[in-house]
Design an enzyme around this catalytic site. Structure first.
Site, mmCIF file in Angstrom:
data_model
loop_
_atom_site.group_PDB
_atom_site.id
_atom_site.type_symbol
_atom_site.label_atom_id
_atom_site.label_comp_id
_atom_site.label_asym_id
_atom_site.label_seq_id
_atom_site.Cartn_x
_atom_site.Cartn_y
_atom_site.Cartn_z
ATOM 1 N N HIS A 431 0.836 -1.204 0.000
ATOM 2 C CA HIS A 431 0.000 0.000 0.000
ATOM 3 C C HIS A 431 0.868 1.251 0.000
ATOM 4 C CE1 HIS A 431 0.643 0.942 4.341
ATOM 5 N NE2 HIS A 431 0.673 -0.356 4.489
ATOM 6 N N CYS A 450 2.829 -5.256 6.767
ATOM 7 C CA CYS A 450 2.540 -4.940 5.367
ATOM 8 C C CYS A 450 3.658 -4.080 4.780
ATOM 9 C CB CYS A 450 1.193 -4.233 5.250
ATOM 10 S SG CYS A 450 -0.213 -5.312 5.569
#
Length: 530
Positions: A431, A450
């Protein structure tokens, strides 16, 4: 053609089992899994070949080819003694003491063992189940060996079994270079800090610069021509500063051109240690399956780097490359695995993982009733309904697991403007981020697991691969504040999260990184590396 008498299939298995249990390197025995797998393959091989000798007899050329193949294991970062090279060589020199059938079977077992190690590695990989849709054709060592024997291509077997990816070949070349450097460089001493105050000034002489120059020349960052351009070897010249920058770039350091403490520490790492890092990389690359041609996104976790490229396209095209932020080593290291990116979310909600709710959100909400409001967060039922609850009710619902927290899209959303989703049980994805300043840090293990990407618009344009519907302008427009939008990819894209503290780029530069997750030592011990 008549062949000398050869043992039955049952006797082949018995002989092979006895041979494989003989001590290999350091007196250790082959592990049971390797022994059983090799035993099965050898039995298949001789059954398919009519239980005839494959290496012995004639002028001995085939046997010599097998020995050269085993010796070549060294170039791939493997130890020839694991395949009993010396013992087999001695047996071939004294066949009367060992028996030709035993030697023939032992050679076949050693070659098949080597081919297996070259293709999948000696240590079983840490990757979870790899999707079949991203894998290339299967590899069968027995059929590879049969084909090589039939086509008289035994010398080419190692390259056929090893990973075909260009990165593997580049790292293998770099390994040979650093081995040569380790042998020729002699004692590799630490470098003393330069005695100076404040910033180094170009054109001035400093004690310690001559040692830095010599080290940079040995490593190839300072050429002989550039070094000769400065008469006084103690002068901190523009050529030296540029060479330091090149070295810093290869080692993930701040590229300021000054040999400060971090740079001197990296210059002090002996070539033998770099050799070990390169050997570990070759082993890890063998864990990766042959990938089908097409677009791939790869992230090297300790290097904090992402590359996106099309393996079916122009091999000379430069890949898309960018810095990334990965999971914090102390708390939430990013796992290695191969996922499949299936869709993008522009202006995504951040659905806070339960672990973060328990450890971070609930304690903060207990101290500050306005915490959710101040951070653009909201409480949501398990069915997705936004709840309007007071502090006590919010805490109770969160603690009971009947509600969860999500952060609304916007400038403060931790996912930034776009999320690259690759569904997996670990809930790991790529992301963008609202904290772009973090990419300037040298050490970037800062996330909950992440991966935050530096250039999300460029990556989105790459994965969408639709210049008519998703050109640069439309991608950036979709990333502007607005409603959440999900865009599914026409074809899933493999995302490879791997771990390597030494790689070689397309320009042939050796790139090294710190072992942020302390995984090198464990793998080196498993491989019995010094």
């Amino acid at each position: 053609m008549n062949h000398p008498p050869f043992p039955s299939a049952g006797r082949i298995v018995l002989l092979l089992l006895l041979l494989l249990l003989l001590p290999a390197r350091g007196g250790a025995t082959h592990d049971t899994q390797h022994t059983q797998a090799t035993q099965t393959m050898v039995a298949r091989l001789y059954e398919a070949e009519g239980n005839r000798p494959l290496w012995t007899g004639g002028d001995g050329r085939r046997a010599r080819q097998a020995l050269r193949l085993l010796r070549e294991a060294h170039a791939h970062g493997l130890d020839p003694s694991d395949y009993r090279l010396e013992a087999l060589s001695d047996q071939l020199d004294h066949p009367e003491a060992h028996g030709m059938e035993r030697i023939d079977i032992a050679l076949s077992g050693a070659v098949l063992h080597l081919l297996t190690d070259l293709h999948v590695g000696r240590v079983r990989p840490a990757f979870s189940a790899i999707p079949a849709s991203v894998q290339g054709p299967p590899f069968d060592p027995v059929e590879q060996l049969r084909h090589a024997l039939d086509q008289d291509r035994v010398p080419q077997l190692a390259d056929a079994a090893a990973p075909r990816m260009p990165l593997y070949r580049r790292v293998k070349t770099t390994l040979a270079e650093y081995r040569a450097l380790a042998q020729s460089a002699g004692q590799w001493l630490p470098l003393r800090a330069l005695p100076h105050h404040g910033k180094l000034i170009l054109g001035r002489a400093y004690e310690g610069i001559p040692a830095v120059r010599r080290r940079l020349m040995l490593l190839g960052d300072l050429t002989d021509a550039d070094a000769a351009a400065t008469g006084d070897q103690a002068v901190y010249s523009a050529a030296v500063a540029q060479a330091v920058k090149r070295f810093q770039s290869r080692h993930g350091l701040a590229e300021n051109g000054e040999p400060g403490p971090a740079t001197l520490a990296a210059l002090a790492v002996p070539p033998a240690q770099r050799v070990r890092q390169l050997i570990l990389t070759l082993e890890r690359l063998r864990w990766l399956p042959p990938m089908r041609p097409g677009r791939i996104v790869a992230v090297n976790l300790p290097a904090y780097r992402l590359w996106a490229f099309d393996s079916a396209g122009d091999s000379k095209a430069e890949p898309l490359e960018m810095r990334v932020i990965v999971g914090a080593a102390a708390r939430t290291p990013t796992p290695v695995f191969i996922g499949q990116m299936r869709y993008l979310e522009f202006n995504p909600y951040w659905n806070v993982p339960r672990s973060i709710e328990r450890v971070e959100i609930i304690p903060k909400l207990a101290r500050d009733p306005a915490y959710l409001k101040n951070n653009a967060m909201e409480l949501v039922s398990n069915g997705g309904q936004v709840l309007a609850a007071g502090q006590a009710a919010s805490l109770a619902a969160l603690r009971a697991g009947t509600a969860r927290v999500r952060q609304r899209p916007g400038p403060h959303n931790v996912l930034g403007a776009v999320k690259f989703a690759m569904p997996n049980p670990m809930n790991i994805y790529l992301h963008s981020t609202s904290a772009g300043e973090l990419f300037s840090r040298e050490r970037r293990d800062l996330s909950h697991g992440c991966i935050r990407v530096e250039r999300p618009a460029d990556l989105a344009e790459f994965v969408l691969a639709d210049p008519l519907q998703w050109d640069r302008q439309r991608v950036r427009a979709a990333m502007q504040a607005g409603a959440t939008r999900t865009v599914r990819l026409g074809e899933a894209i493999p995302v490879v999260l791997f771990y390597a503290t030494a790689v070689t780029d397309r320009r042939g530069r050796a790139l090294f990184a710190d072992d942020i997750y302390r995984r090198d030592l464990k793998l080196a011990q498993a491989l019995h590396l010094p």
